[in-house]
Design an enzyme around this catalytic site. Structure first.
Site, PDB file in Angstrom:
ATOM      1  CB  CYS A   1      -0.937   0.007   1.203  1.00  0.00           C
ATOM      2  SG  CYS A   1      -1.971  -1.473   1.288  1.00  0.00           S
TER       3      CYS A   1
ATOM      4  CE  LYS B   1      -8.172  -1.988   4.335  1.00  0.00           C
ATOM      5  NZ  LYS B   1      -7.874  -1.404   3.026  1.00  0.00           N
TER       6      LYS B   1
ATOM      7  CE  LYS C   1     -11.980  -3.125   3.522  1.00  0.00           C
ATOM      8  NZ  LYS C   1     -10.950  -2.678   2.659  1.00  0.00           N
TER       9      LYS C   1
HETATM   10  C1  PBG Z   1      -7.373  -1.337  -0.366  1.00  0.00           C
HETATM   11  C2  PBG Z   1      -8.695  -1.947  -0.123  1.00  0.00           C
HETATM   12  C3  PBG Z   1      -8.986  -3.282   0.170  1.00  0.00           C
HETATM   13  C4  PBG Z   1     -10.374  -3.383   0.279  1.00  0.00           C
HETATM   14  C5  PBG Z   1     -10.891  -2.109   0.059  1.00  0.00           C
HETATM   15  N1  PBG Z   1      -9.832  -1.229  -0.167  1.00  0.00           N
HETATM   16  C6  PBG Z   1      -8.090  -4.462   0.252  1.00  0.00           C
HETATM   17  C7  PBG Z   1      -7.026  -4.554   1.253  1.00  0.00           C
HETATM   18  O1  PBG Z   1      -6.907  -3.772   2.180  1.00  0.00           O
HETATM   19  O2  PBG Z   1      -6.250  -5.482   1.077  1.00  0.00           O
HETATM   20  C8  PBG Z   1     -11.132  -4.633   0.556  1.00  0.00           C
HETATM   21  C9  PBG Z   1     -12.574  -4.611   0.195  1.00  0.00           C
HETATM   22  C10 PBG Z   1     -13.244  -5.941   0.243  1.00  0.00           C
HETATM   23  O3  PBG Z   1     -12.668  -6.956   0.656  1.00  0.00           O
HETATM   24  O4  PBG Z   1     -14.403  -5.989  -0.157  1.00  0.00           O
HETATM   25  N2  PBG Z   1      -7.308  -0.739  -1.635  1.00  0.00           N
END
Ligand code: PBG
Length: 323
Positions: free
Chosen positions: A129, A194, A247
Site C-alpha cells: 500500500c 481497518k 471495516k
Molecule cells: C485497499 C482496499 C482493500 C479493500 C478495500 N480497499 C483491500 C485490502 O486492504 O487489502 C477490501 C474490500 C473488500 O474486501 O471488499 N485498496
C-alpha cells in the site's frame, strides 16, 4: 414481571411489529462498489463474488444508470491499471482508470455520488500500500502519493475520496492537498478503523492486489484490538475526516457500535468481499436463504450503529427494499 409483563404482546400482530421496529434499513444507506478496468466492452465475472464484475470504462455508465435507477445514492470505485510499478503511477495519473471512469459516470449520471478508494496497493508492482524500501513501507513518502491520488480523483469529478491505506497522517495530507487545490468543500470518508482481515481475500482476487510477499499487518489493525479503534478514529477526526468507516463489518459490530457512540459524525461500515462470498456460496448450495440472510446481515450492521453500508449486496437489497 410475568405474568403481568408479556413481551410477546408486541409480536402477535404484524402491523404492530412493524410499528415498534427499532431499526430501519433504507436504500439511501447503501453504497455499491465497482471495479473498473481498461479495455473495451469488458464485463468479466469475479469468480469468488458471484454477481460482481470487472467492467471497462465504456460500459461503466450503463452500470451507473442501473444503480441510480434502483435508488442507490452512491458508488465507490476501485481501479485495475494497465501497468503496475514501484511508485504506483497509475494511481495518480490524470488519465488513469479511476479518473476516466469518474468522468464517464459523472457525465452519464451526475446525481450519482462517486466515492473513490484511495490506496496504492492496486497500482504497485509489489502489491503493497505504499513506497517500499528494504521490505518496509515508508509512511511519509507514501502520504505525498496518496494526496496526489485523491486530488487527481477530485479533479476528475469525484465527490468524496476514501483513503483505505492506513498510513499514519494520510487524512491530514489529503485534507491539506485538497484545500490547497481549492477543494475545501470536498468531504473525506476515512477507512479509519481497518483491520488486517482475511475477509478481503476475494477482493484481492478481483483487483489482483495481494501483496507479493508478506502481509498488511504493519499498517492494518490487529483483529484482537478494540480500544485502539477509538484512537485511530480520533486521529482521523482531528485530521479532518468527515465520515468514519469501520471495516470489515460483520465480525466487527462491537467496533461499529463503539465508534458510533464515541464520535458525533456519520459512521460507515464496509460489508467486505469475504463476507459477501460466504453468503453467496452458502446460498448457491441451498444451505441458507440468500435474501433473508442478506437482509438480516444488513440490518445488524445498521443496528450496530452504521449510518452507511458499503456492500456488494446493494443492488439485491435495493430490489427488495423497493418492492
Ligand atoms: C485497499 C482496499 C482493500 C479493500 C478495500 N480497499 C483491500 C485490502 O486492504 O487489502 C477490501 C474490500 C473488500 O474486501 O471488499 N485498496
Amino acid at each position: 414481571m410475568f405474568p403481568v409483563a408479556r413481551p410477546r404482546r408486541l409480536r402477535y400482530n404484524p402491523v404492530l411489529r412493524e410499528m415498534v421496529r427499532e431499526t430501519a434499513l433504507s436504500v439511501a444507506d447503501l453504497i455499491y462498489p465497482l471495479f473498473v478496468t481498461f479495455g473495451a466492452n469488458i464485463k468479466k465475472p469475479i469468480e469468488s463474488m458471484p454477481g460482481c464484475f470487472n467492467e471497462s470504462i465504456d460500459v461503466i455508465a450503463q452500470s451507473a444508470r442501473e444503480i441510480h435507477a434502483l435508488g442507490i445514492p452512491a458508488v465507490i470505485l476501485f481501479g485495475l491499471p494497465l501497468h503496475k510499478d514501484e511508485k504506483a503511477s497509475g494511481a495518480y495519473d490524470p488519465d488513469g482508470v479511476v479518473q476516466r471512469a469518474v468522468k464517464e459516470i459523472k457525465n452519464a449520471v451526475p446525481e450519482l455520488l462517486v466515492i473513490t478508494d484511495v490506496c496504492l496497493c492496486e497500482y504497485t508492482s509489489h502489491g503493497h500500500c505504499g513506497i517500499l524500501q528494504n521490505g518496509q513501507i515508508l509512511n511519509d513518502p507514501t502520504l505525498e502519493l496518496l494526496a496526489q491520488t485523491a486530488v487527481s480523483h477530485v479533479r476528475a469529478g469525484a465527490d468524496m475520496p476514501a483513503p483505505s491505506d492506513m498510513m499514519d497522517g494520510r487524512v491530514m495530507a489529503i485534507r491539506r492537498a485538497l484545500d490547497s487545490e481549492g477543494f475545501s468543500s470536498i468531504p473525506i470518508m476515512s477507512y479509519a478503523v481497518k483491520y488486517a482481515s482475511a475477509f478481503y481475500g476475494p477482493f484481492r482476487e478481483a483487483v489482483a492486489s495481494a501483496p507479493a510477499s508478506g502481509d498488511r499487518k504493519s499498517h492494518q489493525m490487529d483483529p484482537a484490538n478494540r480500544r485502539e479503534a477509538i484512537k485511530e478514529a480520533a486521529f482521523d477526526i482531528e485530521e479532518g475526516a468527515d465520515i468514519l468507516m469501520v471495516k470489515p463489518a460483520l465480525s466487527y459490530l462491537d467496533i461499529i457500535s463503539d465508534v458510533k457512540h464515541a464520535f458525533n459524525c456519520p459512521v460507515a461500515a464496509y460489508n467486505v468481499s469475504g463476507e459477501y462470498a460466504m453468503v453467496a456460496a452458502g446460498a448457491s448450495r441451498g444451505w441458507i436463504d440468500y435474501e433473508k440472510v442478506m437482509m438480516e446481515i444488513l440490518i445488524s450492521i445498521k443496528r450496530a450503529g452504521a449510518d452507511l453500508i458499503l456492500t456488494y449486496h446493494a443492488k439485491d437489497a435495493a430490489k427488495i427494499l423497493n418492492r
